[in-house]
Design an enzyme around this catalytic site. Structure first.
Site, PDB file in Angstrom:
ATOM      1  N   HIS A   1       1.850   4.629  -2.818  1.00 53.64           N
ATOM      2  CA  HIS A   1       2.016   6.081  -2.702  1.00 53.64           C
ATOM      3  C   HIS A   1       3.340   6.523  -3.325  1.00 53.64           C
ATOM      4  O   HIS A   1       3.402   7.519  -4.043  1.00 53.64           O
ATOM      5  CB  HIS A   1       1.993   6.495  -1.227  1.00 53.64           C
ATOM      6  CG  HIS A   1       0.625   6.563  -0.630  1.00 53.64           C
ATOM      7  ND1 HIS A   1      -0.382   7.335  -1.146  1.00 53.64           N
ATOM      8  CD2 HIS A   1       0.095   5.944   0.461  1.00 53.64           C
ATOM      9  CE1 HIS A   1      -1.467   7.209  -0.403  1.00 53.64           C
ATOM     10  NE2 HIS A   1      -1.200   6.364   0.579  1.00 53.64           N
TER      11      HIS A   1
ATOM     12  N   HIS B   1       0.825  -1.207   0.000  1.00 60.32           N
ATOM     13  CA  HIS B   1       0.000   0.000   0.000  1.00 60.32           C
ATOM     14  C   HIS B   1       0.865   1.265   0.000  1.00 60.32           C
ATOM     15  O   HIS B   1       0.703   2.150  -0.837  1.00 60.32           O
ATOM     16  CB  HIS B   1      -0.916  -0.017   1.226  1.00 60.32           C
ATOM     17  CG  HIS B   1      -1.798   1.174   1.375  1.00 60.32           C
ATOM     18  ND1 HIS B   1      -3.170   1.091   1.274  1.00 60.32           N
ATOM     19  CD2 HIS B   1      -1.521   2.477   1.621  1.00 60.32           C
ATOM     20  CE1 HIS B   1      -3.686   2.298   1.452  1.00 60.32           C
ATOM     21  NE2 HIS B   1      -2.701   3.148   1.680  1.00 60.32           N
ATOM     22  N   GLU B   2       1.768   1.327   0.947  1.00 59.98           N
ATOM     23  CA  GLU B   2       2.603   2.526   1.043  1.00 59.98           C
ATOM     24  C   GLU B   2       3.512   2.676  -0.178  1.00 59.98           C
ATOM     25  O   GLU B   2       3.797   3.788  -0.620  1.00 59.98           O
ATOM     26  CB  GLU B   2       3.437   2.484   2.327  1.00 59.98           C
ATOM     27  CG  GLU B   2       2.616   2.502   3.594  1.00 59.98           C
ATOM     28  CD  GLU B   2       1.642   3.663   3.661  1.00 59.98           C
ATOM     29  OE1 GLU B   2       1.933   4.737   3.083  1.00 59.98           O
ATOM     30  OE2 GLU B   2       0.579   3.506   4.272  1.00 59.98           O
TER      31      GLU B   2
END
Length: 746
Positions: free
Chosen positions: A537, A533-534
């Site tokens: 980003h 997920h990170e």
């Protein structure tokens, strides 16, 4: 193949450093914690911190100069993390603010007629000194906080608020922005430049620039007080997270897997409790303990510690702070003519109104709590049979859920964990980035890029085909004292081309518990999803093709979409077959285990959906009522009772520790944004699943990068998604992902 594992909701932050968004950074840069306790541990100062009593005038000047200096070294210059100190932070910040205000005054007092170039573009060029200082400020705030920094942050908060107000309330500047916004020139600009004008105008008009002088003064006063309160809220939470630790003896380790015991032993040793085992007051420590420990009384204690952060009736209690924050926010938007804070906040989001956001959440809520009833019944059946319990308590949920998982699916989370090595997962992320984005990651090992802690590593990112340099990726993976909990992504420098192409300095930050020296760090499937997920980003940062800095900003109920989507690649065949190998034998994850993971894909979705939605709904309710005389504790309990919140589950973030909405305004009345973005995620994932090449289909991947990653905020998110999908996203995809009933249309 793609396993339908639904993503975890995680904590993260993106920082946008342009002066227009200085307040947004200020309030989101300090997310900290709080809770009940058994033992208090001393917090040692982080490296490079100093006390005023020991700092000479010369040292302050040298520190200030380093903080203000342009970055030197390779890759267009990099932060001097190994040299800067806190000694000169306050004077450096004051100098940078003064420089920025002088830059703004030159634009505001330009005798020439306002144009896109001499006003909007000129503003984009300001604030470079502040941008660099905020990079250091963000590290000291989130990654290596100390009592000294918190004092400095408290001192700077009102000064930064005043600085922001002086820009936003500059009449001459706003008149020039308005002149450009209403000019014929705008019609001839490219769509991206038109959006830059719109974002610039809205950032002023929606933040008090149109008010009369007396209302402007009150608006600025409110902002200054909010800056102080929100900083205090975050400091209180972090104080409790750092101060309370449960120490176990060997006799109290029942049920805990070896990997968790090893981490707890290391945490105890770090705190000078050799021979004991420390369960710290963070999610990464609490969650596995509640999942595996057979010590029910200790589970209750650890649970109470964690969910009581900021709610202990002591000096770190946040309830009075919440009440004042809500009152001030309500008063502030009232000056602008809005009926409540949420109406103001959501006006320029994808949801557009709190009613639309609530409608989405309420469409999912009944299915979520109905699933909780099913989950609790399954758990109680096992609990009665094995342990003689009469009811499932909140501190039992994770423990018996794990037993149900084993019973229903023969799936042991700890068995899965043996195949999830942190370093292998990182290489898997690089593989996915190569397939989808054509990126290549090469670690920088020659010491040319300074880091702020020995755990941090750095990779250069290049285009695989051309070898073109794109940027750097910093990784800070492990938990430690002074580092806030959760996981987040940020940039130290964003991509732009208007003043010459700049590379990207991106960063991912996590709080994984470091394994025993010489052994790989193993993490859970949920943590592996968070890791991906990170990284999503970071890829969003690195893929940027925008021209102007402001266009790298995000829309809160959209910015989580790209990162949530990347989680889906964790469970593709290519990743599983090549990177999920047993940490001892090196053998790939067995097909039988993969099948079990797939079968259990929607397991425990009642719990995860309900705990998240409860937080999001309470957030929205807080910001849609008149908060005069509000008692936050009673309001939380009343709201949850009206929602018929299952007693076995607590909000993912209870109000006194809800840093997303009270230590900042980044997610205030916007925590729903994770689910809004998840609708996009589920819908986009189906586009890949339906494509000939599956999740590595080149055509769909190219459209993804072109329309949903590279444009950042240069295109309205709704338009961007339609360009990718050919239509709007459908909520039915989310319901299918979570295994909830999908209503058929009449």
């Amino acid at each position: 193949m793609m396993l339908g594992i639904v993503m975890a909701i995680t904590i993260k932050r993106e920082y946008s450093m342009k002066p227009l968004f200085i307040k947004a950074f200020l309030v989101s840069s300090i997310l900290m914690g709080c809770s009940t306790a058994t033992e208090v541990t001393d917090v040692k100062p982080a490296a490079n911190t100093v006390t005023k009593a020991t700092v000479s005038v010369q040292a302050v000047k040298e520190s200030e100069a380093l903080l203000l200096a342009k970055w030197q070294g390779p890759f267009q210059g990099v932060p001097a993390f190994d040299q800067v100190t806190l000694a000169g932070l306050v004077p450096a910040m004051e100098t940078a603010m003064a420089t920025n205000l002088a830059e703004i005054d030159l634009i505001a007092n330009n005798p020439q007629a306002a144009t896109f170039e001499n006003t909007i573009v000129a503003m984009e060029k300001t604030g470079s000194d502040l941008d660099r200082i905020f990079t250091y400020y963000g590290i000291w705030s989130a990654n290596k906080s100390s009592s000294e920094f918190r004092k400095i942050g408290t001192e700077l908060a009102p000064k930064l608020s005043t600085f922001s107000s002086r820009i936003k309330q500059n009449k001459k500047l706003f008149n020039r922005i308005s002149a450009v916004y209403n000019s014929d020139e705008v019609k001839s600009l490219s769509p991206a430049k038109q959006r830059l004008v719109l974002l610039t105008y809205n950032s002023f008009s929606r933040d008090g620039a149109t008010l009369n002088d007396s209302d402007k003064e009150r608006y600025a006063e409110i902002n200054q007080r909010l800056a102080q309160l929100q900083t205090k809220f975050g400091n209180n939470v972090l104080a409790d997270e750092e101060s309370y630790v449960v120490y176990l003896t060997k006799a109290q380790l029942g049920g805990l897997p070896e990997s968790i015991v090893n981490v707890a032993a290391a945490a105890a040793t770090e705190r000078d409790h050799q021979g004991e085992f420390a369960i710290t007051n963070t999610r990464s420590s609490m969650d596995p303990f509640l999942t595996y420990s057979t010590e029910r009384a200790l589970r209750k204690q650890v649970w109470q510690n964690y969910y009581s952060r900021g709610d202990n009736g002591d000096e770190f209690d946040n309830n009075a702070i919440i009440a004042e924050i809500l009152q001030l926010r309500h008063e502030r938007v009232g000056l602008l003519g809005y009926k409540n804070y949420a109406s103001w906040r959501l006006e320029d989001r994808m949801a557009k109104s709190p009613e639309n956001a609530i409608a989405l959440m309420e469409s999912v809520w009944p299915a979520a709590i109905a699933r909780v009833d099913e989950e609790v019944a399954d758990m109680l059946a096992i609990g009665k049979k094995q342990d003689g319990i009469e009811q499932v308590q909140a501190w039992d949920y994770r423990f018996y859920a794990e037993k149900v998982r084993k019973d229903k699916y023969d799936l042991d989370s700890d068995e899965v964990k043996q195949y999830l090595q942190l370093n292998n997962l990182r290489e898997a992320m690089f593989y996915v980035a190569g397939r989808l984005f054509n990126f290549n990651f090469v670690e920088v090992t020659d010491g040319s890029v300074p880091v702020f802690h020995e755990d941090v590593r750095v990779w250069e990112v290049k285009d695989k085909t051309s070898g073109e340099h794109i940027g750097l990726w910093y990784l800070d993976p492990f938990a430690r004292k002074g580092k806030r909990s959760g996981a987040w992504a940020t940039t130290y420098r964003s991509h732009t081309t208007f003043g010459g192409k700049t590379n990207v300095l991106s960063s991912n930050n996590s709080n994984f518990s470091k394994g025993v020296a010489g052994q790989p760090t193993l993490i859970s499937w949920s943590d592996a999803e968070t890791y991906f997920h990170e990284f999503g980003h970071a890829l969003h940062f690195l893929a940027s093709k925008v021209e102007y800095p402001t266009l790298n900003s995000g829309v809160r109920d959209y910015t989580e979409f790209q990162s949530q989507l990347l989680e889906r690649w964790l469970s593709t065949d290519e990743v599983i077959d090549n990177y999920l190998v047993h940490y001892k034998t090196g053998k790939a994850m067995p097909k039988a285990l993969i099948a079990k993971i797939k079968q259990a894909a929607t397991f425990n979705q009642g719990f995860s959906t309900t705990e998240y939605l409860a937080s999001a709904l309470v957030d929205m309710k807080f910001h849609t009522v008149d908060p005069t005389g509000i008692d936050p504790d009673k309001f939380e309990r009343k709201t949850l009772a009206e929602l018929k919140m299952p007693k076995q589950i607590v909000m993912r973030h209870r109000s006194p520790q809800f840093g997303h909405i009270f230590s900042s305004e980044g997610y205030a009345s916007s925590y729903y944004g994770y689910m809004w973005a998840e609708v996009l995620t589920s819908d986009a994932a189906e586009a890949f699943a339906e494509a000939p090449g599956g999740f590595y289909d080149k055509g769909v991947a190219d459209k993804l990068v072109e329309h949903l990653f590279s444009v950042r905020n240069a295109v309205d998110p709704s338009e961007a998604y339609r360009a990718f999908r050919g239509r709007d996203a459908k909520v039915e995809a989310l319901m299918r992902d979570r295994g909830f009933p999908v209503k058929t249309k009449d």
